[in-house]
Design a protein around this motif. Structure first.
Motif, PDB file in Angstrom:
ATOM      1  N   TYR A 187      -9.931 -11.716  11.445  1.00 44.66           N
ATOM      2  CA  TYR A 187     -10.668 -12.357   9.901  1.00 44.66           C
ATOM      3  C   TYR A 187      -9.873 -12.603   8.825  1.00 44.66           C
ATOM      4  N   CYS A 189      -6.188 -13.009   7.589  1.00 44.23           N
ATOM      5  CA  CYS A 189      -4.812 -11.882   7.092  1.00 44.23           C
ATOM      6  C   CYS A 189      -4.722 -12.238   5.736  1.00 44.23           C
ATOM      7  N   ARG A 191      -4.271 -10.511   1.535  1.00 45.83           N
ATOM      8  CA  ARG A 191      -3.589  -9.399   0.806  1.00 45.83           C
ATOM      9  C   ARG A 191      -5.386  -8.360   0.418  1.00 45.83           C
ATOM     10  N   ASN A 193      -8.393  -8.649   2.534  1.00 49.08           N
ATOM     11  CA  ASN A 193      -8.408  -7.582   3.312  1.00 49.08           C
ATOM     12  C   ASN A 193      -7.569  -6.691   4.101  1.00 49.08           C
ATOM     13  N   THR A 194      -6.459  -6.851   3.732  1.00 49.31           N
ATOM     14  CA  THR A 194      -5.656  -6.180   4.293  1.00 49.31           C
ATOM     15  C   THR A 194      -5.493  -4.424   2.935  1.00 49.31           C
ATOM     16  N   ASN A 195      -5.816  -4.728   2.050  1.00 46.27           N
ATOM     17  CA  ASN A 195      -5.654  -3.836   1.045  1.00 46.27           C
ATOM     18  C   ASN A 195      -7.031  -2.924   1.352  1.00 46.27           C
ATOM     19  N   THR A 196      -8.156  -3.534   1.344  1.00 45.68           N
ATOM     20  CA  THR A 196      -9.425  -2.926   1.669  1.00 45.68           C
ATOM     21  C   THR A 196     -10.089  -2.388   3.333  1.00 45.68           C
ATOM     22  N   GLY A 197      -8.554  -2.391   3.773  1.00 48.09           N
ATOM     23  CA  GLY A 197      -9.119  -1.482   5.031  1.00 48.09           C
ATOM     24  C   GLY A 197      -9.154  -2.633   6.016  1.00 48.09           C
ATOM     25  N   ARG A 198     -10.059  -3.297   5.880  1.00 50.08           N
ATOM     26  CA  ARG A 198     -11.343  -4.423   6.298  1.00 50.08           C
ATOM     27  C   ARG A 198      -9.821  -5.314   7.781  1.00 50.08           C
ATOM     28  N   THR A 200      -5.998  -4.636   9.541  1.00 50.05           N
ATOM     29  CA  THR A 200      -4.689  -3.818   9.820  1.00 50.05           C
ATOM     30  C   THR A 200      -4.052  -4.813  10.011  1.00 50.05           C
ATOM     31  N   GLU A 201      -2.557  -4.311  10.416  1.00 52.56           N
ATOM     32  CA  GLU A 201      -1.595  -5.030  11.103  1.00 52.56           C
ATOM     33  C   GLU A 201      -2.146  -4.876  12.906  1.00 52.56           C
TER      34      GLU A 201
END
Length: 222
Positions: A187, A189, A191, A193-198, A200-201
């Motif tokens: 997916y 990288c 913001r 996708n990371t903010n929605t939890g799709r 993660t690090e």
């Protein structure tokens, strides 16, 4: 300007091929004259084994700074991951003159210019694939590829003449390309996708764990 390691394959700075992207470029050149506002060159190691295939420059990132993923959140995560896995030297400071050097990896976008709302049209993707193909052909040591998002995945497969339907996109999915090289999907990288939890690090780092394992396997079998 950051010198592309494959400068002979880059589009001209005033590339005229996509009218919609040209119009947006000119709008931003007038609005933000201190920004890069031009096709963004590849960045990384000319002898790379790992190729990162991105989508297109971000408005406040690469379109502003002139270096892929530099200056926006997507770059914060990507370059931090490179550093964690020994794929860079120096400290990423979100500027083109921060002295960061990539080691064994190169970043190439599917579309070289900023598209409106970060959404290139299929025609724009097809038009820009000429440059993607030229750049990938100029990097014969690439053995592992990471596609950031479905559009990058599909464009890369079309460059190879492969049908995307036979290689379904999925996060951390790996595809053997039939020539000893592999493609790993991630997916993007972003913001969002990371903010929605799709994404993660840990999920993102797992892609690079797999990429390094594939590099080691390919080297053992060589």
């Amino acid at each position: 300007m950051e010198q592309s390691p494959i400068a002979e394959t880059e589009p001209p700075i005033d590339c005229p091929l996509c009218p919609r992207l040209v119009a947006l470029r000119r709008e931003y050149q007038a609005k933000y004259p201190d920004w890069w506002n031009a096709p963004v060159p590849a960045f990384g190691d000319a002898n790379a084994w790992l190729g990162i295939v991105g989508l297109a420059p971000g408005m406040h990132g690469a379109n502003r700074t002139g270096r892929p993923f530099t200056g926006d959140y997507a770059g914060d995560l990507l370059f931090a991951t490179f550093a964690k896995f020994g794929l860079s030297r120096g400290t990423y400071q979100a500027r083109i003159d921060d002295g960061l050097v990539l080691d064994g990896v190169i970043i190439i976008n599917s579309v070289k210019c900023l598209p409106p709302q970060n959404k290139p049209t299929p025609q724009e993707i097809n038009t820009c694939r000429h440059f993607l193909s030229a750049q990938l052909d100029a990097l014969p040591q690439l053995r592992v590829f990471v596609a950031l998002g479905r559009i990058a995945h599909d464009s890369f497969l079309r460059h190879l003449g492969l049908r995307a339907a036979r290689y379904p996109f999925g996060h951390n999915a790996m595809h053997e390309l039939g020539d000893g090289r592999v493609l790993i999907d991630s997916y993007h990288c972003s913001r969002y996708n990371t903010n929605t939890g799709r994404l993660t690090e840990a999920m993102f780092e797992a892609v690079f764990v797999r990429a390094l394992a594939e590099r080691d396997r390919i080297n053992r079998e060589a």
